[in-house]
Design a protein around this motif. Structure first.
Motif, mmCIF file in Angstrom:
data_model
loop_
_atom_site.group_PDB
_atom_site.id
_atom_site.type_symbol
_atom_site.label_atom_id
_atom_site.label_comp_id
_atom_site.label_asym_id
_atom_site.label_seq_id
_atom_site.Cartn_x
_atom_site.Cartn_y
_atom_site.Cartn_z
ATOM 1 N N ASN A 24 3.582 22.736 58.517
ATOM 2 C CA ASN A 24 4.230 22.144 57.346
ATOM 3 C C ASN A 24 3.347 21.080 56.697
ATOM 4 O O ASN A 24 3.328 20.934 55.475
ATOM 5 N N MET A 25 2.618 20.334 57.525
ATOM 6 C CA MET A 25 1.711 19.319 56.985
ATOM 7 C C MET A 25 0.589 19.950 56.163
ATOM 8 O O MET A 25 0.268 19.498 55.060
ATOM 9 N N THR A 26 -0.023 21.007 56.690
ATOM 10 C CA THR A 26 -1.158 21.615 55.991
ATOM 11 C C THR A 26 -0.713 22.459 54.801
ATOM 12 O O THR A 26 -1.498 22.658 53.860
ATOM 13 N N ASP A 27 0.532 22.952 54.801
ATOM 14 C CA ASP A 27 1.057 23.662 53.629
ATOM 15 C C ASP A 27 0.937 22.800 52.370
ATOM 16 O O ASP A 27 0.760 23.317 51.261
ATOM 17 N N LEU A 28 1.041 21.493 52.555
ATOM 18 C CA LEU A 28 1.010 20.561 51.425
ATOM 19 C C LEU A 28 -0.365 20.507 50.757
ATOM 20 O O LEU A 28 -0.490 19.996 49.648
ATOM 21 N N LYS A 29 -1.380 21.039 51.459
ATOM 22 C CA LYS A 29 -2.727 21.080 50.881
ATOM 23 C C LYS A 29 -3.225 22.521 50.734
ATOM 24 O O LYS A 29 -4.419 22.742 50.523
ATOM 25 N N GLY A 30 -2.319 23.481 50.867
ATOM 26 C CA GLY A 30 -2.684 24.888 50.768
ATOM 27 C C GLY A 30 -2.717 25.382 49.340
ATOM 28 O O GLY A 30 -2.859 24.610 48.392
ATOM 29 N N SER A 31 -2.558 26.689 49.160
ATOM 30 C CA SER A 31 -2.690 27.282 47.824
ATOM 31 C C SER A 31 -1.348 27.529 47.132
ATOM 32 O O SER A 31 -1.327 28.073 46.036
ATOM 33 N N ILE A 32 -0.221 27.111 47.758
ATOM 34 C CA ILE A 32 1.083 27.367 47.149
ATOM 35 C C ILE A 32 1.810 26.072 46.787
ATOM 36 O O ILE A 32 2.084 25.805 45.610
ATOM 37 N N LEU A 33 2.121 25.252 47.782
ATOM 38 C CA LEU A 33 2.968 24.077 47.538
ATOM 39 C C LEU A 33 2.393 23.075 46.540
ATOM 40 O O LEU A 33 3.166 22.453 45.793
ATOM 41 N N ASN B 102 2.401 13.479 49.409
ATOM 42 C CA ASN B 102 2.044 12.353 50.273
ATOM 43 C C ASN B 102 3.266 11.795 50.993
ATOM 44 O O ASN B 102 3.197 11.453 52.179
ATOM 45 N N HIS B 103 4.392 11.710 50.290
ATOM 46 C CA HIS B 103 5.640 11.242 50.912
ATOM 47 C C HIS B 103 6.090 12.214 52.007
ATOM 48 O O HIS B 103 6.528 11.801 53.085
ATOM 49 N N PHE B 104 5.997 13.515 51.711
ATOM 50 C CA PHE B 104 6.431 14.539 52.667
ATOM 51 C C PHE B 104 5.548 14.513 53.911
ATOM 52 O O PHE B 104 6.038 14.599 55.042
ATOM 53 N N PHE B 105 4.220 14.378 53.708
ATOM 54 C CA PHE B 105 3.324 14.286 54.864
ATOM 55 C C PHE B 105 3.660 13.054 55.704
ATOM 56 O O PHE B 105 3.702 13.124 56.939
ATOM 57 N N SER B 106 3.896 11.934 55.048
ATOM 58 C CA SER B 106 4.232 10.707 55.772
ATOM 59 C C SER B 106 5.494 10.892 56.601
ATOM 60 O O SER B 106 5.564 10.448 57.751
ATOM 61 N N PHE B 107 6.474 11.574 56.038
ATOM 62 C CA PHE B 107 7.734 11.867 56.721
ATOM 63 C C PHE B 107 7.482 12.728 57.966
ATOM 64 O O PHE B 107 7.942 12.416 59.069
ATOM 65 N N LEU B 108 6.727 13.799 57.805
ATOM 66 C CA LEU B 108 6.446 14.714 58.920
ATOM 67 C C LEU B 108 5.599 14.039 59.996
ATOM 68 O O LEU B 108 5.881 14.158 61.191
ATOM 69 N N GLU B 109 4.563 13.342 59.581
ATOM 70 C CA GLU B 109 3.651 12.693 60.511
ATOM 71 C C GLU B 109 4.345 11.578 61.277
ATOM 72 O O GLU B 109 4.179 11.441 62.498
ATOM 73 N N ARG B 110 5.148 10.784 60.580
ATOM 74 C CA ARG B 110 5.838 9.670 61.239
ATOM 75 C C ARG B 110 6.834 10.185 62.279
ATOM 76 O O ARG B 110 6.908 9.659 63.399
ATOM 77 N N ALA B 111 7.592 11.217 61.929
ATOM 78 C CA ALA B 111 8.559 11.788 62.873
ATOM 79 C C ALA B 111 7.834 12.358 64.090
ATOM 80 O O ALA B 111 8.252 12.149 65.235
ATOM 81 N N ASN B 112 6.746 13.085 63.861
ATOM 82 C CA ASN B 112 5.959 13.684 64.932
ATOM 83 C C ASN B 112 5.401 12.617 65.862
ATOM 84 O O ASN B 112 5.451 12.746 67.096
ATOM 85 N N ALA B 113 4.889 11.537 65.284
ATOM 86 C CA ALA B 113 4.296 10.456 66.075
ATOM 87 C C ALA B 113 5.360 9.660 66.833
ATOM 88 O O ALA B 113 5.149 9.282 67.994
ATOM 89 N N LEU B 114 6.499 9.401 66.192
ATOM 90 C CA LEU B 114 7.566 8.639 66.844
ATOM 91 C C LEU B 114 8.111 9.367 68.068
ATOM 92 O O LEU B 114 8.325 8.755 69.126
ATOM 93 N N ILE B 115 8.354 10.649 67.927
ATOM 94 C CA ILE B 115 8.886 11.421 69.050
ATOM 95 C C ILE B 115 7.895 11.405 70.209
ATOM 96 O O ILE B 115 8.273 11.202 71.365
ATOM 97 N N PHE B 116 6.618 11.598 69.902
ATOM 98 C CA PHE B 116 5.608 11.570 70.971
ATOM 99 C C PHE B 116 5.557 10.197 71.635
ATOM 100 O O PHE B 116 5.481 10.082 72.865
ATOM 101 N N HIS B 117 5.609 9.153 70.822
ATOM 102 C CA HIS B 117 5.580 7.778 71.340
ATOM 103 C C HIS B 117 6.743 7.518 72.290
ATOM 104 O O HIS B 117 6.588 6.808 73.297
ATOM 105 N N ASP B 118 7.890 8.108 72.006
ATOM 106 C CA ASP B 118 9.073 7.894 72.839
ATOM 107 C C ASP B 118 9.069 8.786 74.076
ATOM 108 O O ASP B 118 9.402 8.339 75.180
#
Length: 400
Positions: free
Chosen positions: A118-127, A137-153
């Motif tokens: 989902n993160m790389t789709d934002l830099k692909g040839s469609i989205l 940028n907002h969507f990437f921040s949302f995905l990355e932050r959630a991914n990092a928070l879960i791992f941190h916990d």
């Protein structure tokens, strides 16, 4: 079979592809072997855990030198592996391979793969043709932050289990040191003794989804910029929200199992989706083996080329011209970059240490029984919706 072949000869090529693909999918599902038919839990056990959590309050524990050494080691390992989506995804799989009784780690590996796609789709040839750069940028921040928070916990929890197993000692009294919700302590203690993989998996699903609820889902910025805006558009307009588990048939052909996701803002719904994915991944023996075969043979890069090189390329390609009727194109046309090419690493802070679990919280509704699905192959449906997105992208090119 003779009638099937007769009809096949009369079809154009894309119809022939569809017919054989449908036959292969139906045959695989029909011949699947269930490991268990229903995800279910002991009500008395859940009531006892509920009572224990209601009566027990966390108390400070005096740390020994050994405790401090364990804590420091776990914090260092977690920080290093929490660098980006690729390092997190690999860490989950490595842990599962060492401790296959911890089912959640393999589930997390696959869901984290989807997060990277989902993160790389934002830099692909469609989205990029559908949503603006600022929104991306907002969507990437949302995905990355959630991914990092879960791992941190969760990763410190996994490493505490590993250390407990190695030392043959319950070290989960150290969970508060990592600001892990007290909800998890009785589940880990029970797992250490009984190895109830299903109970622990659902407990971790419940914990992680509640952990990100206020930190991500209800966060004013993400709620306004992502959940009420970007995700709503992608779900309602394009119908393109999938969690995909690629699986390898006969060691060479990849297909896609999984679930479609909607109403992502509802924590109970997210937990149910997690449980459905868990039933899919561990409740069907041959599917689990074939997904594991894919996961261990194809390293995660963040590009969708990892699972569908016939359609996706991780190299810049020509602009899309039109949708493909076939799911077997002659050459890949959809650009899907690796995470390394798409996004730089992000530094995170973890200052919010509140515990989502309150004394009167009744968690038992999260543990309702759930049947293992008999139908799960999303390959054709995903191809159809991908073609819709290609068509939309091509139409935008024509208009602009």
């Amino acid at each position: 079979m003779k009638n099937l072949l007769t009809k096949a000869i009369q079809l154009p090529k894309y119809g022939l592809d569809f017919l054989f693909d449908s036959y292969e999918s139906t045959k695989y599902e029909k011949n699947s072997q269930q490991t268990w038919d229903r995800l279910t839990f002991n009500e008395t056990l859940l009531e006892n855990i509920q009572k224990k959590l209601a009566l027990t309050q966390p108390t400070p524990t005096a740390l020994t030198q050994f405790d401090r050494m364990i804590i420091s080691d776990i914090k260092n390992k977690t920080k290093v592996l929490n660098r980006n989506n690729v390092t997190r995804t690999k860490a989950y799989l490595n842990f599962y391979q060492k401790h296959p009784e911890v089912h959640w780690a393999f589930l997390a590996h696959l869901v984290s793969r989807n997060g990277g796609w989902n993160m790389t789709d934002l830099k692909g040839s469609i989205l990029p043709k559908i949503i603006a750069t600022e929104s991306s940028n907002h969507f990437f921040s949302f995905l990355e932050r959630a991914n990092a928070l879960i791992f941190h916990d969760v990763y410190p929890q996994l490493l505490l289990y590993e250390a407990s197993k190695l030392k043959n000692k319950n070290l989960f009294y150290l969970l508060p040191t990592f600001h892990v919700s007290r909800f998890m302590q009785p589940f880990w203690a029970y797992f250490l003794e009984k190895k109830d993989s299903q109970l622990l998996t659902v407990a971790l699903i419940v914990n992680e989804q509640n952990y990100i609820e206020k930190r991500i889902i209800q966060h004013p910025i993400y709620k306004e910029k992502v959940l009420d805006n970007i995700l709503f558009k992608l779900q309602e307009w394009l119908q393109f929200t999938y969690v995909l588990f690629p699986f390898t048939i006969k060691g060479k052909k990849n297909r896609l199992a999984g679930e479609t996701v909607s109403d992502f803002s509802n924590v109970h719904h997210r937990v149910e989706i997690g449980k459905k994915l868990y039933c899919l991944l561990f409740g069907i023996k041959n599917l689990h083996e074939d997904i594991f075969s894919f996961a261990t043979s194809v390293p995660h890069t963040g590009s969708r080329n990892d699972y569908w090189p016939e359609m996706f390329t991780n190299k810049k390609s020509q602009p899309l011209q039109s949708a493909s009727l076939s799911c077997k194109p002659t050459k890949p046309t959809v650009y899907s970059p690796s995470l390394e090419k798409a996004w730089a690493d992000v530094s995170h802070s973890y200052t919010d240490t509140h515990d989502w679990f309150e004394e009167r919280t009744d968690f038992r509704p999260y543990f309702k029984p759930l049947h293992v699905p008999s139908s799960f192959d999303l390959s054709r449906r995903y191809c159809r919706d991908l073609n819709k997105m290609i068509a939309t992208s091509s139409a935008i090119d024509i208009v602009t």
